[in-house]
Design an enzyme around this catalytic site. Structure first.
Site, mmCIF file in Angstrom:
data_model
loop_
_atom_site.group_PDB
_atom_site.id
_atom_site.type_symbol
_atom_site.label_atom_id
_atom_site.label_comp_id
_atom_site.label_asym_id
_atom_site.label_seq_id
_atom_site.Cartn_x
_atom_site.Cartn_y
_atom_site.Cartn_z
ATOM 1 N N ASN A 1 -7.447 35.196 138.368
ATOM 2 C CA ASN A 1 -8.214 36.437 138.396
ATOM 3 C C ASN A 1 -8.130 37.031 139.800
ATOM 4 O O ASN A 1 -8.703 36.483 140.743
ATOM 5 C CB ASN A 1 -9.669 36.142 138.013
ATOM 6 C CG ASN A 1 -10.556 37.372 138.003
ATOM 7 O OD1 ASN A 1 -10.230 38.393 138.598
ATOM 8 N ND2 ASN A 1 -11.706 37.274 137.355
ATOM 9 N N HIS B 1 -7.716 43.884 132.574
ATOM 10 C CA HIS B 1 -8.080 43.027 133.705
ATOM 11 C C HIS B 1 -7.814 41.579 133.331
ATOM 12 O O HIS B 1 -8.202 41.113 132.253
ATOM 13 C CB HIS B 1 -9.549 43.233 134.052
ATOM 14 C CG HIS B 1 -10.086 42.216 135.010
ATOM 15 N ND1 HIS B 1 -9.414 41.838 136.154
ATOM 16 C CD2 HIS B 1 -11.228 41.467 134.975
ATOM 17 C CE1 HIS B 1 -10.113 40.923 136.791
ATOM 18 N NE2 HIS B 1 -11.213 40.681 136.100
ATOM 19 N N CYS C 1 -13.859 44.443 139.649
ATOM 20 C CA CYS C 1 -12.599 44.257 138.923
ATOM 21 C C CYS C 1 -12.109 45.535 138.260
ATOM 22 O O CYS C 1 -10.926 45.650 137.929
ATOM 23 C CB CYS C 1 -12.771 43.158 137.867
ATOM 24 S SG CYS C 1 -13.358 41.597 138.539
#
Length: 316
Positions: free
Chosen positions: A272, A241, A113
């Protein structure tokens, strides 16, 4: 050495929308539980015919068009991804072929990520050193390909999409991308990972990640501001993020931001999207005019590894 700055952005999301209510029919969960625990309401899911390269190319094409540059002016293409199945040629090389970029150095980067902020730093270093004058930096993920749709703790989180940035060289002492703060804690690398390399699926120790993100990362984010010579209270925006809305909100609360600072909360609509989440959210904010051009924005990403990377950039 010169500096570099982001000159254009672009993003792409597939048309398929998966709602919490649809997930209720797939696993034992509920819309109320998902919203309470993650803040997510919908996520985008790519079709079987759409690849990571397709997502990346669509976002990169928009960024390149917005920059006004010709494909031949791009000297570096890098794609941050952890979900790509293709090993060789790289996704970056496929993007270059799709856009007609003739002779750039092309490579993929996998830092989970944190991938986009890591790739942005690598491109900044290359452009600042004169190895390329213009670069395309892309975060692209098809997380639906690595989702265990029977695992109710993870399948509610993930979505597909891509975001891209064009960065260009600037004059001396004119840096629009601040010094990177990056690192990892490999002793906790098992907490977020793709299991089984040939038929991978996403696995996460949710409580471990939540505690780490909400107790340790604000200090690192503040360090990125310090290295850029700016106080968090002077930031015009923060794009972290988009892992979980509770993590995003906890992190920004600890930074001591101005009440006028714009906070990216794209996780609500997109879920996500791993390495795509920071450029995807940033591109949307800029497209909507929510962050003024020329103002400082903190980009900060974290996840698998456990890794982190972040920098303060000047909004294009």
């Amino acid at each position: 050495m010169s500096g570099s700055r982001i000159t254009a952005l672009g993003h792409y999301q597939p048309s398929g929308v998966l709602t919490n209510f649809e997930l209720e029919g797939m696993v034992s969960t509920s819309d109320a539980w998902i919203r309470q625990r993650t803040g997510i309401v919908t996520r985008r899911i790519a079709g079987e015919e759409e690849s990571v390269a397709d997502l990346a190319s669509a976002a990169a094409a928009k960024a390149l068009a917005a920059s006004g540059l010709a494909p031949a002016e791009i000297g570096l293409v890098t794609v941050a991804t952890c979900s790509a199945i293709d090993r060789c040629p790289s996704i970056a090389a496929q993007v270059a072929a799709s856009l007609g970029v003739p002779a750039a150095v092309c490579f993929d980067l996998n830092n989970g990520c944190a991938g986009f902020c890591t790739a942005l730093a690598c491109a900044d270093h290359s452009v600042s050193a004169g190895a390329a004058r213009h670069a395309l930096v892309i975060g692209a993920e098809k997380m639906s390909d690595v989702t265990d749709w029977t695992d109710r703790s993870t399948c509610v989180l993930l979505g597909d999409g891509a975001g891209a940035a064009v960065i260009s060289a600037t004059g001396h002492n004119d840096a629009g991308i601040g010094p990177v703060v990056w690192g990892s804690d490999p002793t906790r690398g098992h907490a977020v990972r793709l299991v089984d390399a040939w038929q991978p699926y996403f696995s996460q120790e949710g409580q471990t990640v939540f505690r780490w993100a909400t107790t340790e990362l604000a200090t690192i984010a503040r360090d990125a501001c310090r290295r850029a010579g700016i106080a968090p209270a002077d930031l015009a925006g923060v794009v972290t993020h988009q892992a979980n809305l509770r993590i995003v909100d906890s992190l920004v609360r600890q930074l001591g931001l101005s009440k006028d600072a714009v906070i990216a909360r794209d996780v609500i609509d997109s879920g996500n999207t791993s390495a795509a989440s920071v450029p995807l959210a940033l591109s949307k904010l800029v497209e909507r005019g929510e962050i003024p051009s020329g103002t400082p924005v903190l980009l900060f990403a974290f996840g698998g590894g456990l890794s982190w990377a972040g920098q303060v950039v000047t909004c294009p």
